[in-house]
Design a protein around this motif. Structure first.
Motif, mmCIF file in Angstrom:
data_model
loop_
_atom_site.group_PDB
_atom_site.id
_atom_site.type_symbol
_atom_site.label_atom_id
_atom_site.label_comp_id
_atom_site.label_asym_id
_atom_site.label_seq_id
_atom_site.Cartn_x
_atom_site.Cartn_y
_atom_site.Cartn_z
ATOM 1 N N GLU A 221 10.383 5.047 11.944
ATOM 2 C CA GLU A 221 9.792 4.131 10.964
ATOM 3 C C GLU A 221 10.424 4.301 9.586
ATOM 4 N N GLU B 107 12.877 1.638 7.041
ATOM 5 C CA GLU B 107 12.634 1.367 5.620
ATOM 6 C C GLU B 107 13.739 1.913 4.716
ATOM 7 N N ASN C 240 15.503 8.002 0.211
ATOM 8 C CA ASN C 240 16.170 6.713 0.248
ATOM 9 C C ASN C 240 17.174 6.773 -0.904
ATOM 10 N N ASP D 102 16.829 4.258 -3.808
ATOM 11 C CA ASP D 102 15.655 4.529 -4.644
ATOM 12 C C ASP D 102 15.889 5.754 -5.527
ATOM 13 N N ASP E 111 6.386 1.449 -5.417
ATOM 14 C CA ASP E 111 7.084 0.772 -4.329
ATOM 15 C C ASP E 111 7.425 1.746 -3.204
ATOM 16 N N LYS F 49 4.210 2.676 -1.291
ATOM 17 C CA LYS F 49 3.740 1.630 -0.367
ATOM 18 C C LYS F 49 4.553 1.626 0.919
ATOM 19 N N ARG F 50 5.860 1.756 0.789
ATOM 20 C CA ARG F 50 6.711 1.730 1.983
ATOM 21 C C ARG F 50 6.526 2.980 2.834
ATOM 22 N N SER G 168 3.247 2.735 4.673
ATOM 23 C CA SER G 168 3.439 1.836 5.818
ATOM 24 C C SER G 168 4.079 2.570 6.986
ATOM 25 N N CYS G 169 5.055 3.401 6.697
ATOM 26 C CA CYS G 169 5.710 4.187 7.754
ATOM 27 C C CYS G 169 4.730 5.145 8.424
#
Length: 128
Positions: A23, A27, A59, A62, A115, A118-119, A122-123
């Motif tokens: 996951e 992302e 990331n 990011d 941000d 949130k991602r 979600s993962c």
């Protein structure tokens, strides 16, 4: 606001870690390092029998963006995710980036942290 975001899973720790890594990859996050706390402590002769894993997650895009706004944000990089068992249940969680970045007085850093948070949430939710 809470320091952490933690989910309970019906999966075993290694199964949850595999799902979570998939996951996170979707992302744009990669696992830089995975640390099996139980194995390491036992290797050092310490009696620790709980399954507890620490993942360092990043990331690159990011990280570049947030460091461009504040070098102090690097104190909180890479993001940490833990997967562990407690009383026969499996959990995965992380410190919330938005909470950590409260220590940095920069609006853009806060937007980026929200941000990322949130991602990552979600993962965690999809992986469980």
């Amino acid at each position: 606001m809470s320091f952490d975001y933690t989910v309970e899973s019906s999966k075993k720790p290694l199964e949850l870690m595999e799902s979570l890594e998939g996951e996170l990859k979707e992302e744009g996050f990669g696992v830089l390092w995975s640390f099996n706390v139980k194995e390491k402590l036992q290797e050092k002769g310490l009696d620790y029998n709980d399954n507890f894993h620490i993942l360092e997650v990043c990331n690159p895009k990011d990280a570049q963006e947030i460091l461009g706004h504040s070098k102090l944000a690097g104190y909180f990089l890479p993001c940490k995710v833990v997967v562990y068992e407690d009383e026969g249940k499996t959990f995965a969680g992380m410190p919330q980036p938005s909470t950590l970045m409260d220590f940095i007085d920069d609006t853009e850093v806060h937007k980026l942290a929200n941000d990322v948070e949130k991602r990552m949430i979600s993962c965690l939710e999809k992986a469980k």
